[in-house]
Design a protein around this motif. Structure first.
Motif, PDB file in Angstrom:
ATOM      1  N   GLU A  86       0.801  -2.494 -11.241  1.00 40.31           N
ATOM      2  CA  GLU A  86       0.912  -3.785 -11.938  1.00 40.31           C
ATOM      3  C   GLU A  86       1.370  -4.902 -11.003  1.00 40.31           C
ATOM      4  OE1 GLU A  86       3.537  -2.817 -15.119  1.00 40.31           O
ATOM      5  OE2 GLU A  86       1.924  -2.151 -16.466  1.00 40.31           O
ATOM      6  N   GLN A  87       2.048  -4.525  -9.919  1.00 46.85           N
ATOM      7  CA  GLN A  87       2.484  -5.512  -8.927  1.00 46.85           C
ATOM      8  C   GLN A  87       1.464  -5.690  -7.804  1.00 46.85           C
ATOM      9  OE1 GLN A  87       5.295  -7.261  -9.599  1.00 46.85           O
ATOM     10  NE2 GLN A  87       5.349  -6.036 -11.474  1.00 46.85           N
ATOM     11  N   GLY A  88       0.288  -5.080  -7.954  1.00 45.18           N
ATOM     12  CA  GLY A  88      -0.785  -5.267  -6.988  1.00 45.18           C
ATOM     13  C   GLY A  88      -0.752  -4.328  -5.803  1.00 45.18           C
ATOM     14  N   VAL A  89       0.044  -3.252  -5.879  1.00 45.74           N
ATOM     15  CA  VAL A  89       0.125  -2.296  -4.779  1.00 45.74           C
ATOM     16  C   VAL A  89      -1.076  -1.356  -4.837  1.00 45.74           C
ATOM     17  CG1 VAL A  89       1.478  -0.441  -3.743  1.00 45.74           C
ATOM     18  CG2 VAL A  89       2.632  -2.427  -4.744  1.00 45.74           C
ATOM     19  N   GLU A  90      -1.750  -1.160  -3.705  1.00 47.73           N
ATOM     20  CA  GLU A  90      -2.863  -0.219  -3.617  1.00 47.73           C
ATOM     21  C   GLU A  90      -2.315   1.200  -3.603  1.00 47.73           C
ATOM     22  OE1 GLU A  90      -6.286   1.288  -0.433  1.00 47.73           O
ATOM     23  OE2 GLU A  90      -5.119  -0.538  -0.019  1.00 47.73           O
ATOM     24  N   LEU A  91      -2.883   2.068  -4.438  1.00 49.97           N
ATOM     25  CA  LEU A  91      -2.422   3.452  -4.536  1.00 49.97           C
ATOM     26  C   LEU A  91      -3.428   4.393  -3.885  1.00 49.97           C
ATOM     27  CD1 LEU A  91      -1.260   3.532  -8.278  1.00 49.97           C
ATOM     28  CD2 LEU A  91       0.072   2.879  -6.248  1.00 49.97           C
ATOM     29  N   VAL A  92      -2.924   5.247  -3.001  1.00 47.39           N
ATOM     30  CA  VAL A  92      -3.696   6.324  -2.379  1.00 47.39           C
ATOM     31  C   VAL A  92      -3.002   7.621  -2.757  1.00 47.39           C
ATOM     32  CG1 VAL A  92      -4.479   7.340  -0.195  1.00 47.39           C
ATOM     33  CG2 VAL A  92      -4.395   4.841  -0.468  1.00 47.39           C
ATOM     34  N   SER A  93      -3.776   8.657  -3.071  1.00 42.00           N
ATOM     35  CA  SER A  93      -3.120   9.876  -3.529  1.00 42.00           C
ATOM     36  C   SER A  93      -3.938  11.118  -3.224  1.00 42.00           C
ATOM     37  CB  SER A  93      -2.858   9.777  -5.040  1.00 42.00           C
ATOM     38  OG  SER A  93      -2.016  10.829  -5.460  1.00 42.00           O
ATOM     39  N   ALA A 132      -2.367   0.325   7.337  1.00 44.76           N
ATOM     40  CA  ALA A 132      -0.976   0.777   7.327  1.00 44.76           C
ATOM     41  C   ALA A 132      -0.508   1.051   5.901  1.00 44.76           C
ATOM     42  CB  ALA A 132      -0.082  -0.272   7.974  1.00 44.76           C
ATOM     43  N   PHE A 133       0.397   2.010   5.778  1.00 46.62           N
ATOM     44  CA  PHE A 133       1.102   2.248   4.524  1.00 46.62           C
ATOM     45  C   PHE A 133       2.465   1.568   4.586  1.00 46.62           C
ATOM     46  CE2 PHE A 133      -1.784   5.936   4.651  1.00 46.62           C
ATOM     47  CZ  PHE A 133      -2.340   5.852   3.388  1.00 46.62           C
ATOM     48  N   ASP A 134       2.959   1.171   3.414  1.00 50.18           N
ATOM     49  CA  ASP A 134       4.279   0.558   3.311  1.00 50.18           C
ATOM     50  C   ASP A 134       5.267   1.458   2.572  1.00 50.18           C
ATOM     51  OD1 ASP A 134       3.226  -1.982   4.380  1.00 50.18           O
ATOM     52  OD2 ASP A 134       2.181  -2.061   2.444  1.00 50.18           O
ATOM     53  N   LEU A 135       4.730   2.388   1.794  1.00 54.71           N
ATOM     54  CA  LEU A 135       5.555   3.252   0.954  1.00 54.71           C
ATOM     55  C   LEU A 135       4.923   4.637   0.894  1.00 54.71           C
ATOM     56  CD1 LEU A 135       7.681   3.914  -1.276  1.00 54.71           C
ATOM     57  CD2 LEU A 135       6.128   2.827  -2.916  1.00 54.71           C
ATOM     58  N   ILE A 136       5.742   5.661   1.089  1.00 55.10           N
ATOM     59  CA  ILE A 136       5.301   7.047   0.961  1.00 55.10           C
ATOM     60  C   ILE A 136       6.164   7.710  -0.107  1.00 55.10           C
ATOM     61  CG2 ILE A 136       5.074   9.290   2.116  1.00 55.10           C
ATOM     62  CD1 ILE A 136       3.141   7.225   3.180  1.00 55.10           C
ATOM     63  N   VAL A 137       5.528   8.249  -1.133  1.00 58.83           N
ATOM     64  CA  VAL A 137       6.211   9.004  -2.178  1.00 58.83           C
ATOM     65  C   VAL A 137       5.736  10.446  -2.066  1.00 58.83           C
ATOM     66  CG1 VAL A 137       6.578   9.295  -4.661  1.00 58.83           C
ATOM     67  CG2 VAL A 137       6.338   6.988  -3.692  1.00 58.83           C
ATOM     68  N   VAL A 138       6.582  11.302  -1.518  1.00 55.92           N
ATOM     69  CA  VAL A 138       6.198  12.698  -1.281  1.00 55.92           C
ATOM     70  C   VAL A 138       7.362  13.604  -1.649  1.00 55.92           C
ATOM     71  CG1 VAL A 138       5.583  14.426   0.463  1.00 55.92           C
ATOM     72  CG2 VAL A 138       4.591  12.136   0.597  1.00 55.92           C
ATOM     73  N   ARG A 173       0.852  -1.194   0.000  1.00 52.26           N
ATOM     74  CA  ARG A 173       0.000   0.000   0.000  1.00 52.26           C
ATOM     75  C   ARG A 173       0.888   1.244   0.000  1.00 52.26           C
ATOM     76  NH1 ARG A 173      -3.570   2.823   4.285  1.00 52.26           N
ATOM     77  NH2 ARG A 173      -5.437   3.435   3.127  1.00 52.26           N
ATOM     78  N   ALA A 174       0.615   2.153  -0.936  1.00 53.72           N
ATOM     79  CA  ALA A 174       1.467   3.322  -1.109  1.00 53.72           C
ATOM     80  C   ALA A 174       0.638   4.601  -1.126  1.00 53.72           C
ATOM     81  CB  ALA A 174       2.254   3.209  -2.410  1.00 53.72           C
ATOM     82  N   LEU A 175       1.217   5.652  -0.584  1.00 52.01           N
ATOM     83  CA  LEU A 175       0.634   6.990  -0.623  1.00 52.01           C
ATOM     84  C   LEU A 175       1.534   7.868  -1.480  1.00 52.01           C
ATOM     85  CD1 LEU A 175      -1.314   9.221   0.291  1.00 52.01           C
ATOM     86  CD2 LEU A 175       0.036   9.451   2.369  1.00 52.01           C
ATOM     87  N   LEU A 176       0.955   8.482  -2.502  1.00 56.19           N
ATOM     88  CA  LEU A 176       1.724   9.302  -3.431  1.00 56.19           C
ATOM     89  C   LEU A 176       1.168  10.729  -3.431  1.00 56.19           C
ATOM     90  CD1 LEU A 176       0.960   6.315  -4.878  1.00 56.19           C
ATOM     91  CD2 LEU A 176       2.844   7.059  -6.312  1.00 56.19           C
ATOM     92  N   SER A 177       2.066  11.696  -3.206  1.00 57.56           N
ATOM     93  CA  SER A 177       1.690  13.106  -3.202  1.00 57.56           C
ATOM     94  C   SER A 177       2.905  13.902  -3.664  1.00 57.56           C
ATOM     95  CB  SER A 177       1.251  13.540  -1.804  1.00 57.56           C
ATOM     96  OG  SER A 177       0.875  14.903  -1.799  1.00 57.56           O
ATOM     97  N   ALA A 178       2.948  14.222  -4.951  1.00 54.82           N
ATOM     98  CA  ALA A 178       4.176  14.749  -5.533  1.00 54.82           C
ATOM     99  C   ALA A 178       3.959  16.064  -6.265  1.00 54.82           C
ATOM    100  CB  ALA A 178       4.765  13.729  -6.503  1.00 54.82           C
TER     101      ALA A 178
END
Length: 199
Positions: A28-35, A98-104, A8-13
């Motif tokens: 494509e790898q099945g990760v849930e995207l939240v943005s 829970a999130f596993d990855l944060i892209v900010v 599960r990833a949160l992206l805010s860029a």
């Protein structure tokens, strides 16, 4: 934990360089995207399935976007120690995922200052939610991966492909170091700008 599964990833860029490609890989790898906001719109336009932050928090963005990620459903998901059973129980009790990855990455304050905005206008370009998420994720690097810059996407993608969509503790620590360096530099830039301005 050593190898952290990314589910599960949160992206805010603000800087969206390479983001669609990286988000497509994750999806494509099945990760849930939240943005958030414009990032969510861009990813949806690219054909990706994205959950808006407001759907997670149950609350709309308010105050002209000043408040959108400052919420327990976001920060609880970032700060939970996945090796701590009490933390996991608290997430379950409050229905927090829970999130596993944060892209900010952050609002470009340097550019705003260079454009000669008046003090009030420049202040609106100071990112609040972004640094909060970055610092929270960097603090919790034992349980989450934080990416503060697009230049890191390829490194992370390579590690994920080599480890069945898991990322090691060493890389998570390195990204935490880069994150704290980035937020420190950002605060320093704002400090210098505000100190140089007359009221």
């Amino acid at each position: 934990m050593d190898l952290l599964p990314i589910k599960r990833a949160l992206l805010s860029a603000t800087d969206k360089t390479g983001l669609v490609e990286f988000a497509t890989f994750l999806s494509e790898q099945g990760v849930e995207l939240v943005s958030t906001g414009g990032t969510a719109r861009m990813l949806k336009e690219a054909g990706l399935k994205v959950t808006p932050v407001s759907d997670v928090t149950g609350f709309p963005e308010i105050l002209g976007g000043r408040v959108k990620t400052l919420n327990p459903y976001i920060h609880g998901g970032i700060l939970a120690d996945k090796d701590n059973p009490e933390h996991l129980e608290t997430l379950k009790e409050h229905n927090i995922a829970a999130f596993d990855l944060i892209v900010v990455n952050l609002y470009n304050f340097e550019d705003a200052a260079a454009r000669g905005l008046d003090l009030r206008g420049a202040v609106e370009e100071i990112d609040i939610g972004g640094p909060c998420m970055l610092r929270a994720a960097a603090k919790n690097f034992h349980s989450i991966l934080v990416l503060p810059d697009p230049s890191q996407y390829d490194t992370v993608k390579k590690e994920l492909l080599e480890n069945d969509m898991r990322v090691g503790l060493a890389l998570r620590r390195d990204m935490a170091v880069k994150t704290f360096a980035r937020t420190s530099q950002y605060d320093g830039m704002i400090t210098e700008y505000l100190a140089s301005k007359d009221i």
